[in-house]
Design an enzyme around this catalytic site. Sequence first.
Site, PDB file in Angstrom:
ATOM      1  N   ASP A  17      10.939  14.210  10.475  1.00 11.39           N
ATOM      2  CA  ASP A  17      10.555  13.762   9.216  1.00 11.39           C
ATOM      3  C   ASP A  17       8.885  14.067   8.967  1.00 11.39           C
ATOM      4  OD1 ASP A  17      10.576  13.389   6.493  1.00 11.39           O
ATOM      5  OD2 ASP A  17      10.418  11.056   6.412  1.00 11.39           O
ATOM      6  N   GLY A  44      11.205   2.218   3.393  1.00  6.72           N
ATOM      7  CA  GLY A  44      10.707   0.832   3.304  1.00  6.72           C
ATOM      8  C   GLY A  44       9.495   0.735   2.581  1.00  6.72           C
ATOM      9  N   ILE A  45       9.075  -0.561   2.580  1.00  8.36           N
ATOM     10  CA  ILE A  45       7.741  -0.943   1.945  1.00  8.36           C
ATOM     11  C   ILE A  45       6.835  -0.932   2.981  1.00  8.36           C
ATOM     12  CG2 ILE A  45       6.758  -2.627   0.456  1.00  8.36           C
ATOM     13  CD1 ILE A  45       9.660  -3.050  -0.679  1.00  8.36           C
ATOM     14  N   GLY A  68       8.654   3.963   0.122  1.00 10.41           N
ATOM     15  CA  GLY A  68       9.337   4.996   0.478  1.00 10.41           C
ATOM     16  C   GLY A  68      10.669   4.851   0.778  1.00 10.41           C
ATOM     17  N   ILE A 100       0.841  -1.300   0.117  1.00  7.31           N
ATOM     18  CA  ILE A 100      -0.039  -0.102   0.046  1.00  7.31           C
ATOM     19  C   ILE A 100       0.800   1.368  -0.187  1.00  7.31           C
ATOM     20  CG2 ILE A 100      -1.962  -1.285   0.882  1.00  7.31           C
ATOM     21  CD1 ILE A 100      -0.940   0.181   3.771  1.00  7.31           C
TER      22      ILE A 100
END
Length: 979
Positions: free
Chosen positions: A816, A703-704, A700, A697
């Site tokens: 972030d 990570g996934i 980045g 879904i």
Amino acid sequence: MRSICRCFLFFASVCLAFSTSSSTTDLDALLKLKTAMIGRRGSGLDDWNVSSSRNSHCLFSGVSCDENSRVVALNVSYVPLFGTVSPEIGLLNKLVNLTLSCNNLTGKLPEEIANLTSLKLLNISNNAFVGGVPEGIAGGLLEVEIFDIYNNNFTGRLPTGLVKLKRLKHLHLGGNFFSGEIPSVYSEIQSLEYLGLNGNGLSGKIPATLSRLSNLRELYIGYYSTYEGGIPTEFGSLSSLLILDMGSCNLTGEIPASLGRLKLLHTLFLQLNKLSGLIPAELSGLVSLKSLDLSNNDLTGEIPESFSELKQLTLINLFRNHLRGRIPPFVAELPYLEVLQVWGNNFTFELPQNLGSNGMLKKIDVSINHLTGPIPPRLCAGQRLETLILMNNYFLGPIPEELGDCKSLTRVRLMKNFLNGTIPSGLFNLPLVDMLELNDNFFTGELPDRISGETLGLLTLSNNRITGKIPPAIANLTNLRTLSLDVNLFSGEIPPEIFGLKMLSKINISSNNITGEIPIALGHCKSLSSVDFSRNNLFGRIPREIAKLEILSTLNLSRNHLTGQIPNEIRSMASLTILDLSYNKLAGSVPTGGQFLVFNDTSFTGNPNLCSPLLHVQCLPSQNLDGFSGRSSASSKVVIVIVIILVVLLGLVTAALKLKSYRKKCRESKAWKLTPFQKLDFKVEDVVECLKEENIIGKGGAGIVYRGSMPDGVDVAIKRLVGRSSGRSDHGFSAEIQTLGRIRHRNIVRLLGFVSNNDTNLLIYEYMPNGSLGELLHGSKGSHLQWETRCRIAVEAAKGLCYLHHDCSPLIIHRDVKSNNILLDSDFEAHVADFGLAKFLQGAGASECMSSIAGSYGYIAPEYAYTLRVDEKSDVYSFGVVLLELITGRKPVGEFGDGVDIVRWVQKTTSEISKPSDAATVLAVVDPRLSGYPLAGVIKLFKVAMRCVAEKSSERPTMREVVHMLTNPPPSPPNLLAM
């Protein structure tokens, strides 16, 4: 006689049987409590098990019993526990002390606690309990003296039934989500010594009846609440009061002079309100006062001379008001004064020249005033001074030599004054100083040859009149991150030793008389992100080694005498976004492709021998675009072929070795391990099974993310970290993950667990059905996100960040903050995600300088240009960008042209308004998809956003201040109508 003995024996056996039965009941209750509270293996409740011993439960950790083996104390703090408190708690009816604080217990508080009629101490603070406090509890807890439910998720009105607790001394209901008014009936709890209502969402007027609590010693009623009116004058009768904390709660009006009658008061906190008028001279009656904080208000006038009577003062905070006049001489005579912060006012004249003579001074900040005269020479008389901030004033003369011997100093900020003379050499050799800002003065002379401040991270000497050579000894500043020597009279060459500094992020030596060539050693300083050597007399070629600076974003070599060609290697510098080589003597063709697609003609203008279509100068055949001359092109091609063959062979060998290593890792890889941070109804296999392509879904840099459906029907988000080593091989990583797992706040995405093996880390979060704010706001459904929802999201996200910055232990800087990291649940409630991971994960599998990079393009604060080190004010800037996204509906970058982000666009757009006003300013940038919004509310949010994105970090509010500003009702002038 025998019958009497028989009766006694019978009675004793009955008592023994009853005692045994009661203690057995206690054992059963404890075991059922353990099952409900779910102590993880190794959590501290492992010894809560049945044994052959009749009174084994009295040996359980955290349990104390009386002589009859009845449980009288249960203290299981910091275990941690993740379940609920079961009704069986009511069976422990001999309990005197019940302490379950600092766990992750959830659910509602059971009504059965009312059965604990012997209870004197109830402490369930720092958990995740929800709902209201059952009113019926007070009916049974008549003996309770300490009632502490601080920092949970209790909602609704404050419980009024507590007035029945006539022995209650300590009542702490803070850190929850209680709303409504403070019950005036609390004044009936005459035994009360401590009342904590801070950190809720209370409103209405503060009841004057609280002044009847004659035994009250500590009163905390501020933070997040928004009261109407001011401080009740009746509070002057709280004669036993030691601490009065009413900070950040929207107080208006003047400070009552009656508070001066509180002879025992040692702490008075009224900061972050809207108090106005003069500081009452009558406060001099607070003869025991040690800490005074009246900062961030609208106070006017002068510091009362009568304050000379406050001989016990250690802290004076008066910053961000409208005070004027001189800082009275008696301030320097206060024998215990440690902190003096009066910045952001209108003070004039000189500082008292004997300030610091008491030998106790630790921090002084008088910046942004109109002070003049010399710097007091005895500020560090006691060798305790840590922070010296005098910037943005009119101080004259030299820096006192005594400050060069102040070994305790950590921060020195003297910029933007009229100081002159030679800088004391000792300032460059202080053992603890981290920040030395002396720019924008009139300093002369040369820098010392001996420099050894190993902790110094920021050195700015810009815009002075310093002469001589740049000393190579600067290389001894091993923690230096920023070096700004621009706009001085330095001469000689650039010392190559400087580029051995591993932490150096920004170097600026522009506008001097520097000569020589650019050192090849520049390419060794891998942490550099900004280099400015412009406006000097440098000559020679641009070294190709500069391409080794993988994170360099700004390179300015303009207005020198550089020759030769522009290195082709710059093409591969993907992070380089600003390049200025103008006005040199460069020749040949401007390379094409790669990063050169980003630069425009201004980067190369003023070089007559450069050619490029960009410069509208046609390249001749001899000016080969690849940088080779015609005579050597054939031999060069041969060399290229040979190099290609060698590279291919080397690649095959490397691939074979990697394949071998990969197979070895696969063989050695251990089984997956699941570390839960709360009760989980699924297994590690259920998590791993979800790692499929169709479940992705989001992707980045970190990570996934997969969506996983667990067997119990609950969806989770699984984040697979890329480029990281296993948590089990990195104890620091594991410790940080444990910390993140304990973080609990309703506006922060909860980390449910952590799955790892030798190669992979998986973080399991609660699933947010509505995705991220960024995706929703900037996607096709953005028009459905109307003002009320946007405003609520802003407040909720601010509260989450505020928790990380101010209330979490340890405190966390997000690093972030962006709209894609604010996730929305099914009710569109905001939850901050990926909190702290950029910071906590920096050690695994990344180089030191790369691990220091934080943030996403468009959200990064301006100070990132000169240091890779960020603080909480960098998060505030990023949050300000999110607020601008909510107001304008625009993305932070990509919609405004090259090099322009949303902050610059807003500033430019609003500056071009012919007749500026609050309404006109907002209407120029507001999202056209919005309808029916209250203009006053948008104006308020816009003003908060612009304060957050202030250029200087010192001018930005804290997140606690942001929450206060967002939750305050906006002004409603008659001409501001709903759109």
